[in-house]
Design an enzyme around this catalytic site. Sequence first.
Site, short mmCIF file in Angstrom:
data_model
loop_
_atom_site.label_atom_id
_atom_site.label_comp_id
_atom_site.label_asym_id
_atom_site.label_seq_id
_atom_site.Cartn_x
_atom_site.Cartn_y
_atom_site.Cartn_z
N HIS A 173 -9.69 9.28 -1.85
CA HIS A 173 -10.42 8.76 -0.69
C HIS A 173 -11.25 9.80 0.05
CE1 HIS A 173 -7.29 10.69 1.62
NE2 HIS A 173 -7.95 10.42 2.73
C1 UD1 Z 1 -9.36 8.74 7.72
C2 UD1 Z 1 -9.22 10.20 8.12
C3 UD1 Z 1 -8.67 11.00 6.96
C4 UD1 Z 1 -7.40 10.38 6.42
C5 UD1 Z 1 -7.68 8.94 6.06
C6 UD1 Z 1 -6.46 8.25 5.54
C7 UD1 Z 1 -10.91 11.03 9.71
C8 UD1 Z 1 -12.09 11.88 9.84
N1 UD1 Z 1 -10.49 10.81 8.46
O1 UD1 Z 1 -10.33 8.68 6.70
O2 UD1 Z 1 -8.37 12.31 7.39
O3 UD1 Z 1 -6.98 11.09 5.28
O4 UD1 Z 1 -8.13 8.26 7.24
O5 UD1 Z 1 -6.71 6.92 5.23
O6 UD1 Z 1 -10.36 10.61 10.70
N2 UD1 Z 1 -11.78 0.92 6.57
C9 UD1 Z 1 -11.31 -0.34 6.35
N3 UD1 Z 1 -10.17 -0.72 6.97
C10 UD1 Z 1 -9.49 0.09 7.81
C11 UD1 Z 1 -9.98 1.38 8.02
C12 UD1 Z 1 -11.11 1.80 7.38
O7 UD1 Z 1 -11.89 -1.12 5.60
O8 UD1 Z 1 -8.46 -0.32 8.34
C13 UD1 Z 1 -12.98 1.36 5.84
C14 UD1 Z 1 -14.25 1.26 6.62
O9 UD1 Z 1 -15.25 0.89 5.74
C15 UD1 Z 1 -14.52 2.68 7.07
C16 UD1 Z 1 -13.91 3.50 5.95
O10 UD1 Z 1 -12.82 2.73 5.47
O11 UD1 Z 1 -15.85 2.90 7.27
C17 UD1 Z 1 -13.42 4.83 6.36
O12 UD1 Z 1 -12.53 4.74 7.49
P1 UD1 Z 1 -12.42 5.99 8.51
O13 UD1 Z 1 -11.35 5.71 9.51
O14 UD1 Z 1 -13.76 6.31 9.03
O15 UD1 Z 1 -12.03 7.20 7.59
P2 UD1 Z 1 -11.04 7.32 6.34
O16 UD1 Z 1 -11.84 7.59 5.12
O17 UD1 Z 1 -10.08 6.19 6.31
#
Ligand code: UD1
Length: 368
Positions: free
Chosen positions: A211
Amino acid sequence: MADARRPLRILNVVGARPNFMKIAPLMAAYRAADGIDATLVHTGQHYDETMNRVFFRDLGIPRPDANLGVGSASHAVQTAEVMKAFEPVLQAEKPDRVVVVGDVNSTIACALVAVKLGIPVAHVEAGLRSGDRTMPEEINRLLTDAISDQLFCTEQAGVDNLAAQGVRAGVHLVGNVMVDTLLAHRRRAAASTVLDELGLAPGSYALLTLHRPSNVDRREVLTGLLDAIDAIGRELPLVAPLHPRLRAALAEHGLADRLAASPRLRALPPQGYLDFLKLMSEARVVLTDSGGIQEETTILGVPCLTLRHNTERPVTVELGTNRLVGTQPERIVAAFHDALAKPPTGRTPPLWDGKAAERIVAILAAAR
Ligand code: UD1
């Protein structure tokens, strides 16, 4: 200084999936301690059922006292929205201390709001450094540590990194709250039926998670990783719970079909804590770019190939079963063969004994 006769009011923050397993043992340790009034704020950074609520259920985390409902956005917008929503909560609650965990955007956002209001911050999992400032988490770690006055480290490298930056006061080597959670739930995870449901025998598969933005957001890196996955899949079936970021990246790069076409790869939705722990425990080998999984496989004694060039958790390589293998397909496949032929045997890092949260809470209570 807080009045010793009234409870010490500690406000705790979670936002994203890896925070949940870190806060669970702390909430339990507060309950077991005298004179602590602990509340929990969820920023809502992660919000899907599979990324969120299932962990509260599996780990018995109390329902958050507030959910800021921030959701996904660019780094700047997400961080700013957390800050805007968190400030009024702190102004109303006026806790004696804020506790943040890990290195996600919610961690730095809430720490920054708290110190600006004059509320001291404790950082759990302080001092970890990958040395790679292109990682969003590395920036979050550096900044959160710089403004926290209590710094709880999981491993000696964290203490050393802080010392190298001139930070010695308030630094405590306490062990690993994520390991507290693993040890507390290991028996329940053993009873998970996930392997039967997937028709998998113990030790008959490799487990994959991906991820990191550096791996999934860049097409050329992701394509190389898929090449490695194809090659490994020819030798051992792969099971891969897909993070939403990976699912989105595959679609964006037009690579979704390629994953679906891989006959020996089973793509699954994100798994709950207990099922994932079972999948990890029984895997022949784990391939991942996660931070926490490097630590969990070290405790489980399962070989872990980390698809990154660096780690902020060096003890998992020095003492544990983790190997840094980068992102080049040939190197990954060679490391996979090595792991099968000569599985690394690891040792448990110091203080990864299931009692980190107790130690942290004792220090927090003594510092009032
Ligand atoms: C975040 C953390 C990362 C951690 C990871 C674990 C930061 C900078 N990064 O990354 O350190 O390892 O979480 O999962 O804080 N999305 C969904 N559903 C959700 C959450 C996210 O669909 O419940 C999708 C969205 O499209 C979003 C993308 O995942 O844009 C990324 O989510 P985001 O919270 O921005 O960062 P992670 O890659 O999850």
